[in-house]
Write an enzyme that holds these catalytic residues in place. Structure first.
Site, short mmCIF file in Angstrom:
data_model
loop_
_atom_site.label_atom_id
_atom_site.label_comp_id
_atom_site.label_asym_id
_atom_site.label_seq_id
_atom_site.Cartn_x
_atom_site.Cartn_y
_atom_site.Cartn_z
N ARG A 52 -2.74 20.60 19.51
CA ARG A 52 -3.62 20.19 20.61
C ARG A 52 -3.88 18.69 20.55
O ARG A 52 -3.77 17.99 21.57
CB ARG A 52 -4.94 20.96 20.53
CG ARG A 52 -4.79 22.47 20.71
CD ARG A 52 -6.08 23.21 20.48
NE ARG A 52 -6.65 22.93 19.16
CZ ARG A 52 -7.22 23.84 18.39
NH1 ARG A 52 -7.28 25.10 18.77
NH2 ARG A 52 -7.73 23.52 17.21
N LYS A 155 -13.58 22.22 27.35
CA LYS A 155 -13.03 22.01 26.00
C LYS A 155 -14.19 21.59 25.13
O LYS A 155 -14.89 20.61 25.42
CB LYS A 155 -11.95 20.91 26.01
CG LYS A 155 -11.20 20.82 24.69
CD LYS A 155 -10.38 22.07 24.43
CE LYS A 155 -9.72 22.06 23.05
NZ LYS A 155 -8.90 23.24 22.82
N SER A 225 -12.59 26.62 25.53
CA SER A 225 -11.59 26.52 24.46
C SER A 225 -12.08 25.50 23.45
O SER A 225 -12.43 24.37 23.81
CB SER A 225 -10.24 26.10 25.05
OG SER A 225 -9.28 25.90 24.04
N GLU A 295 -9.80 38.31 25.22
CA GLU A 295 -10.65 38.60 24.05
C GLU A 295 -10.53 40.08 23.70
O GLU A 295 -10.64 40.94 24.58
CB GLU A 295 -12.11 38.27 24.38
CG GLU A 295 -13.11 38.66 23.31
CD GLU A 295 -13.16 37.68 22.15
OE1 GLU A 295 -13.83 37.99 21.14
OE2 GLU A 295 -12.54 36.60 22.25
#
Length: 361
Positions: A52, A155, A225, A295
């Site tokens: 990332r 994020k 995230s 999830e």
């Protein structure tokens, strides 16, 4: 009037900006108008997923060559690690341009929050920070009514040993000493912050003990995230606004569990796709982006049958869920270049999650 443009571009690795470069050369993207990039990178999606940060650094340096000094850092780079199963690594590039036309159309807004003190992560302080950031992103998008918001991508940071040590040195405590668990708590508090900003929940009804525990509290439009590559939050609001024009529209749905694609069919139908919501032929080209959360259900059951996603010591449950949900959605839209982010704490009901569809009308 502002016009939103969205480009889905395949990636051969977290350092591969060649597809974006070609789109710029062909005149399909004006890099000066890029305000956000969502990426699916092939890391593990856990604390030590440096794909990332690698992707963020690569893209920041790439866009810097087209922008005034410091502008590339304002782009919201939301990198989601983990392309398990057949999920295809790719970028979704969001661009804001100007033009003539009439609305309503897809609207995009962004916001960056200040660095979050480690002691606020997974607690009310993070909820408040994210709620303020969502409101700022809504203003940036020109969306006044929360009902016009269809998807909020956040994020958020996580805890590391160094960040925990910083808080301890200052006499503060943190919500958890587990860096891995901090990812879930950060996503959870961020999602509740989205819910507060959109009026889905009231801040005063949420206690710290509810965060990551009380699954009756959730947002139907939050996607969060966590990553090691940032200290604050990067927030992108996607919705419909009469102040925007252009050919793109967005709708959303909420999956009640990992198999529940029927609400997604409904969103596709509302955007003018075939009545059965199954994409074939030329219709596939109208679908610009599919964004989803995944999830495992906390009771380890799926429609009456036991699943083992929570019991696997080798593979994180979020990795199982990403692959599973991507497969379910790929069967609907005919490809697996889908942005599925794992870890949906308070993002949709337990075991389910929000989905957004962006398409050409």
């Amino acid at each position: 009037m502002p016009i939103a443009k969205v480009h889905r571009i395949s990636a051969n690795g977290p350092d591969d900006a060649s597809g974006i470069a070609r789109a710029i050369e062909q005149g399909r993207i004006d890099p000066r108008g890029v305000i956000a990039v969502f990426g699916k990178t092939e890391g593990n999606g856990c604390v030590n997923d440096f794909s990332r940060g690698f992707a963020t650094m690569t893209l920041t340096q790439f866009f810097a060559q087209f922008m005034p000094r410091g502008e590339a850092e304002r782009i919201c780079f939301v990198m989601s690690g983990g392309t398990e199963g057949a999920m295809a690594p790719h970028w979704t590039v969001f661009e804001r341009a100007d033009g003539e036309g009439s609305g309503p159309a897809l609207a995009i807004g962004r916001a960056h929050t200040a660095a979050l003190p480690p002691e606020h992560l997974g607690r009310a302080g993070q909820i408040a920070s994210v709620a303020d950031g969502v409101r700022a992103a809504m203003r940036d998008a020109g969306i006044d009514d929360p009902s016009g918001v269809h998807f909020v991508q956040v994020k958020c940071p996580l805890l590391t040993a160094q960040r925990i040590g910083d808080a301890t040195t200052r006499g503060e405590t943190v919500a958890t000493s587990s860096t891995l668990k901090s990812m879930g708590l950060s996503r959870a508090a961020s999602a509740l912050g989205v819910a507060v900003a959109l009026g889905e929940l009231k801040a005063e009804t949420i206690a710290d003990k509810d965060i990551g525990e009380n699954w009756s509290l959730h947002s139907g439009r939050a996607s969060c995230s966590a990553g090691i590559e940032l200290l604050g939050h990067e927030i992108v609001v996607l919705g419909m606004s009469s102040a925007w024009s252009g050919p793109l529209a967005i709708d959303h749905a909420v999956m009640s569990d990992a198999l529940d694609v029927e609400p997604v069919r409904g969103a596709l139908r509302r955007l003018g796709f075939a009545a059965n919501g199954q994409l074939v032929g030329a219709e596939c080209e109208r679908l610009i982006a599919l964004l989803a959360k995944a999830e495992p259900s906390q009771n380890a059951m799926l429609r009456g049958f036991r699943h083992t996603m929570l019991d696997d010591s080798d593979i994180s449950p979020t990795r199982h869920a990403r692959a599973f949900v991507c497969g379910a959605l790929a069967g609907l839209v005919g490809h697996a270049e889908i942005y599925v982010s794992g870890g949906a704490e308070h993002q949709g009901p337990d075991g389910g999650g929000p989905v957004a569809v962006i398409a050409t009308r």
